[in-house]
Design an enzyme around this catalytic site. Sequence first.
Site, PDB file in Angstrom:
ATOM      1  N   LYS A  13       3.149   1.488  -4.969  1.00 20.68           N
ATOM      2  CA  LYS A  13       3.812   0.487  -6.109  1.00 20.68           C
ATOM      3  C   LYS A  13       3.755  -0.687  -5.690  1.00 20.68           C
ATOM      4  O   LYS A  13       3.446  -1.672  -6.439  1.00 20.68           O
ATOM      5  CB  LYS A  13       5.291   1.076  -5.680  1.00 20.68           C
ATOM      6  CG  LYS A  13       5.722   2.446  -6.187  1.00 20.68           C
ATOM      7  CD  LYS A  13       7.235   2.826  -5.898  1.00 20.68           C
ATOM      8  CE  LYS A  13       7.594   2.748  -4.514  1.00 20.68           C
ATOM      9  NZ  LYS A  13       7.231   3.819  -3.701  1.00 20.68           N
ATOM     10  N   ARG A  88      16.558   4.622  -7.476  1.00 20.97           N
ATOM     11  CA  ARG A  88      15.884   5.712  -6.710  1.00 20.97           C
ATOM     12  C   ARG A  88      16.872   7.002  -6.848  1.00 20.97           C
ATOM     13  O   ARG A  88      16.668   7.892  -6.142  1.00 20.97           O
ATOM     14  CB  ARG A  88      15.612   5.386  -5.425  1.00 20.97           C
ATOM     15  CG  ARG A  88      14.294   4.764  -4.946  1.00 20.97           C
ATOM     16  CD  ARG A  88      14.183   4.839  -3.759  1.00 20.97           C
ATOM     17  NE  ARG A  88      13.483   3.421  -3.464  1.00 20.97           N
ATOM     18  CZ  ARG A  88      12.393   3.382  -2.450  1.00 20.97           C
ATOM     19  NH1 ARG A  88      12.052   4.482  -1.673  1.00 20.97           N
ATOM     20  NH2 ARG A  88      11.742   2.276  -2.311  1.00 20.97           N
ATOM     21  N   ARG A 127      -1.174   1.874   6.709  1.00 17.28           N
ATOM     22  CA  ARG A 127      -0.918   0.566   6.006  1.00 17.28           C
ATOM     23  C   ARG A 127      -0.805  -0.645   6.951  1.00 17.28           C
ATOM     24  O   ARG A 127      -0.195  -0.428   8.042  1.00 17.28           O
ATOM     25  CB  ARG A 127       0.160   0.530   5.211  1.00 17.28           C
ATOM     26  CG  ARG A 127       0.748  -0.642   4.742  1.00 17.28           C
ATOM     27  CD  ARG A 127       1.922  -0.630   3.572  1.00 17.28           C
ATOM     28  NE  ARG A 127       2.764   0.206   4.023  1.00 17.28           N
ATOM     29  CZ  ARG A 127       3.892   0.880   3.037  1.00 17.28           C
ATOM     30  NH1 ARG A 127       3.783   0.560   1.744  1.00 17.28           N
ATOM     31  NH2 ARG A 127       4.938   1.770   3.582  1.00 17.28           N
ATOM     32  N   ARG A 159       4.618  -1.618   9.300  1.00 20.87           N
ATOM     33  CA  ARG A 159       6.242  -1.556   8.851  1.00 20.87           C
ATOM     34  C   ARG A 159       6.581  -0.415   9.910  1.00 20.87           C
ATOM     35  O   ARG A 159       6.243   0.523  10.569  1.00 20.87           O
ATOM     36  CB  ARG A 159       6.225  -1.042   7.749  1.00 20.87           C
ATOM     37  CG  ARG A 159       6.922  -2.041   6.834  1.00 20.87           C
ATOM     38  CD  ARG A 159       6.757  -1.796   5.451  1.00 20.87           C
ATOM     39  NE  ARG A 159       7.445  -0.566   5.139  1.00 20.87           N
ATOM     40  CZ  ARG A 159       7.694  -0.069   3.930  1.00 20.87           C
ATOM     41  NH1 ARG A 159       6.945  -0.744   2.669  1.00 20.87           N
ATOM     42  NH2 ARG A 159       8.227   0.853   3.417  1.00 20.87           N
ATOM     43  N   ARG A 170      11.580  10.109   4.600  1.00 22.25           N
ATOM     44  CA  ARG A 170      11.503   9.239   3.439  1.00 22.25           C
ATOM     45  C   ARG A 170      11.102  10.022   2.317  1.00 22.25           C
ATOM     46  O   ARG A 170      11.456  10.139   1.242  1.00 22.25           O
ATOM     47  CB  ARG A 170      10.456   8.049   3.517  1.00 22.25           C
ATOM     48  CG  ARG A 170      11.124   6.856   4.475  1.00 22.25           C
ATOM     49  CD  ARG A 170       9.838   6.012   4.977  1.00 22.25           C
ATOM     50  NE  ARG A 170       9.070   5.248   4.066  1.00 22.25           N
ATOM     51  CZ  ARG A 170       7.836   4.595   4.336  1.00 22.25           C
ATOM     52  NH1 ARG A 170       7.384   4.666   5.387  1.00 22.25           N
ATOM     53  NH2 ARG A 170       7.398   4.033   3.265  1.00 22.25           N
TER      54      ARG A 170
HETATM   55  P1  AP5 Z   1       1.749   0.580  -1.313  1.00 17.14           P
HETATM   56  O1  AP5 Z   1       1.425  -0.146  -2.202  1.00 17.14           O
HETATM   57  O2  AP5 Z   1       2.223  -0.288   0.049  1.00 17.14           O
HETATM   58  O3  AP5 Z   1       2.861   1.901  -1.347  1.00 17.14           O
HETATM   59  P2  AP5 Z   1       4.247   1.933  -1.916  1.00 17.14           P
HETATM   60  O4  AP5 Z   1       4.485   2.925  -3.190  1.00 17.14           O
HETATM   61  O5  AP5 Z   1       4.637   0.473  -2.200  1.00 17.14           O
HETATM   62  O6  AP5 Z   1       4.905   2.526  -0.566  1.00 17.14           O
HETATM   63  P3  AP5 Z   1       6.341   1.992   0.311  1.00 17.14           P
HETATM   64  O7  AP5 Z   1       5.983   2.600   1.411  1.00 17.14           O
HETATM   65  O8  AP5 Z   1       6.709   0.589   0.103  1.00 17.14           O
HETATM   66  O9  AP5 Z   1       7.327   2.640  -0.514  1.00 17.14           O
HETATM   67  P4  AP5 Z   1       8.735   3.020  -0.253  1.00 17.14           P
HETATM   68  O10 AP5 Z   1       9.508   3.802  -1.322  1.00 17.14           O
HETATM   69  O11 AP5 Z   1       8.612   4.144   0.879  1.00 17.14           O
HETATM   70  O12 AP5 Z   1       9.135   1.928   0.588  1.00 17.14           O
HETATM   71  P5  AP5 Z   1      10.118   0.599   0.115  1.00 17.14           P
HETATM   72  O13 AP5 Z   1       9.685  -0.479   0.860  1.00 17.14           O
HETATM   73  O14 AP5 Z   1      10.365   0.729  -1.381  1.00 17.14           O
HETATM   74  O15 AP5 Z   1       0.607   1.205  -0.578  1.00 17.14           O
HETATM   75  C1  AP5 Z   1       0.580   2.070   0.631  1.00 17.14           C
HETATM   76  C2  AP5 Z   1      -0.556   2.256   1.449  1.00 17.14           C
HETATM   77  O16 AP5 Z   1      -1.710   2.853   0.604  1.00 17.14           O
HETATM   78  C3  AP5 Z   1      -1.386   0.786   1.612  1.00 17.14           C
HETATM   79  O17 AP5 Z   1      -2.047   0.716   2.848  1.00 17.14           O
HETATM   80  C4  AP5 Z   1      -2.384   0.704   0.467  1.00 17.14           C
HETATM   81  O18 AP5 Z   1      -3.360  -0.222   0.842  1.00 17.14           O
HETATM   82  C5  AP5 Z   1      -2.790   2.271   0.354  1.00 17.14           C
HETATM   83  N1  AP5 Z   1      -3.150   2.463  -1.193  1.00 17.14           N
HETATM   84  C6  AP5 Z   1      -2.241   1.945  -2.141  1.00 17.14           C
HETATM   85  N2  AP5 Z   1      -3.045   2.533  -3.300  1.00 17.14           N
HETATM   86  C7  AP5 Z   1      -4.045   3.341  -2.872  1.00 17.14           C
HETATM   87  C8  AP5 Z   1      -5.028   4.098  -3.473  1.00 17.14           C
HETATM   88  N3  AP5 Z   1      -4.942   4.192  -4.913  1.00 17.14           N
HETATM   89  N4  AP5 Z   1      -5.891   4.677  -2.819  1.00 17.14           N
HETATM   90  C9  AP5 Z   1      -5.884   4.632  -1.338  1.00 17.14           C
HETATM   91  N5  AP5 Z   1      -5.025   3.771  -0.724  1.00 17.14           N
HETATM   92  C10 AP5 Z   1      -4.156   3.280  -1.450  1.00 17.14           C
HETATM   93  O19 AP5 Z   1      11.603   1.186   0.844  1.00 17.14           O
HETATM   94  C11 AP5 Z   1      11.557   1.164   2.214  1.00 17.14           C
HETATM   95  C12 AP5 Z   1      13.167   1.621   2.421  1.00 17.14           C
HETATM   96  O20 AP5 Z   1      14.056   0.635   1.737  1.00 17.14           O
HETATM   97  C13 AP5 Z   1      13.555   2.932   1.750  1.00 17.14           C
HETATM   98  O21 AP5 Z   1      13.001   3.894   2.688  1.00 17.14           O
HETATM   99  C14 AP5 Z   1      15.007   2.870   1.659  1.00 17.14           C
HETATM  100  O22 AP5 Z   1      15.672   2.813   3.247  1.00 17.14           O
HETATM  101  C15 AP5 Z   1      15.190   1.375   1.375  1.00 17.14           C
HETATM  102  N6  AP5 Z   1      15.225   1.461  -0.116  1.00 17.14           N
HETATM  103  C16 AP5 Z   1      14.410   0.528  -0.605  1.00 17.14           C
HETATM  104  N7  AP5 Z   1      14.835   1.007  -2.319  1.00 17.14           N
HETATM  105  C17 AP5 Z   1      15.737   1.291  -2.455  1.00 17.14           C
HETATM  106  C18 AP5 Z   1      16.587   1.737  -3.036  1.00 17.14           C
HETATM  107  N8  AP5 Z   1      16.377   1.711  -4.785  1.00 17.14           N
HETATM  108  N9  AP5 Z   1      17.758   2.738  -2.988  1.00 17.14           N
HETATM  109  C19 AP5 Z   1      18.202   3.111  -1.533  1.00 17.14           C
HETATM  110  N10 AP5 Z   1      17.304   2.535  -0.566  1.00 17.14           N
HETATM  111  C20 AP5 Z   1      16.284   1.826  -0.896  1.00 17.14           C
HETATM  112 MG    MG Z   2       6.256  -0.945  -1.365  1.00 20.12          MG
END
Ligand code: AP5
Ligand code: MG
Length: 216
Positions: A13, A88, A127, A159, A170
């Site tokens: 994402k 979410r 990552r 992270r 997660r």
């Molecule tokens: P990346 O693009 O960073 O992936 P992402 O989908 O953004 O993954 P996140 O880990 O950020 O998602 P998340 O939903 O767990 O975390 P968030 O910060 O939103 O890519 C990942 C890796 O893969 C990178 O190294 C990249 O280079 C590689 N990659 C990407 N595309 C690729 C491809 N096509 N092929 C190969 N490699 C690739 O949330 C964190 C925490 O915050 C949650 O756990 C929760 O506690 C809280 N939170 C956030 N939002 C909410 C919400 N709406 N409600 C409640 N709690 C929330």
């Molecule tokens: Mg992200």
Amino acid sequence: MQLLLMGAPGAGKGTQAAKLVKKFSIPQISTGDMFRAAVKEGTELGKAAKACMDAGKLVPDEITIGIVRERLAKDDCKNGFILDGFPRTVEQADALNKILDELGKKITCVLNINVPAEYLIERAVGRRLCRKCGATYHVKFHPPKGDTCDECGGELYQRADDNEATMKNRLGAYEASTRPLIDYYKNAGVYTEIDGRQPIDKVTEDLVSVLTSVQD
Ligand code: AP5
Ligand code: MG
Ligand code: ZN
């Protein structure tokens, strides 16, 4: 354009949102990034979010909905935005509908980057992020040229929640609370799925092709 970028943890994402920001000149709104900024600043919001994030659990809906409501009211969202990682839960999705109604806006498109579970732990654990500009790398799939950020020379870090144990939680939270939103948005007629197993640039190409068609 009001876009929702959905996908399991590590699906891509953030990586794709950064590319769409450049292409469409609308802001990325990542609730995860907002929570991490609050943790760094040591605010009350940060304190409340940190325990949930470290445990791989979702932050409570009322907190999360509150920060999104405030953010979407800002001036830079006038011409659209890319929501990354929100909603979410069904409760968050219902609240978003209400917020958008109040702003006189509609969801243009929900893009789900679909990646099977067996890819996701490797993506998260490998990552690396730039402390200065936030650029995202992967030790295997998108490695930086050296030990620092290619874009700005900043220090790279991992992270706190990018370890196998937290990732399992997660992914569990995703299955229990977020996956039901696929049917929710299918029923609303705004849902599109992209194959997120493909290389980063191919995923971008597919996303842009969907977005160009909804823009016309
Ligand atoms: P990346 O693009 O960073 O992936 P992402 O989908 O953004 O993954 P996140 O880990 O950020 O998602 P998340 O939903 O767990 O975390 P968030 O910060 O939103 O890519 C990942 C890796 O893969 C990178 O190294 C990249 O280079 C590689 N990659 C990407 N595309 C690729 C491809 N096509 N092929 C190969 N490699 C690739 O949330 C964190 C925490 O915050 C949650 O756990 C929760 O506690 C809280 N939170 C956030 N939002 C909410 C919400 N709406 N409600 C409640 N709690 C929330
Ligand atoms: Mg992200
Ligand atoms: Zn950088």
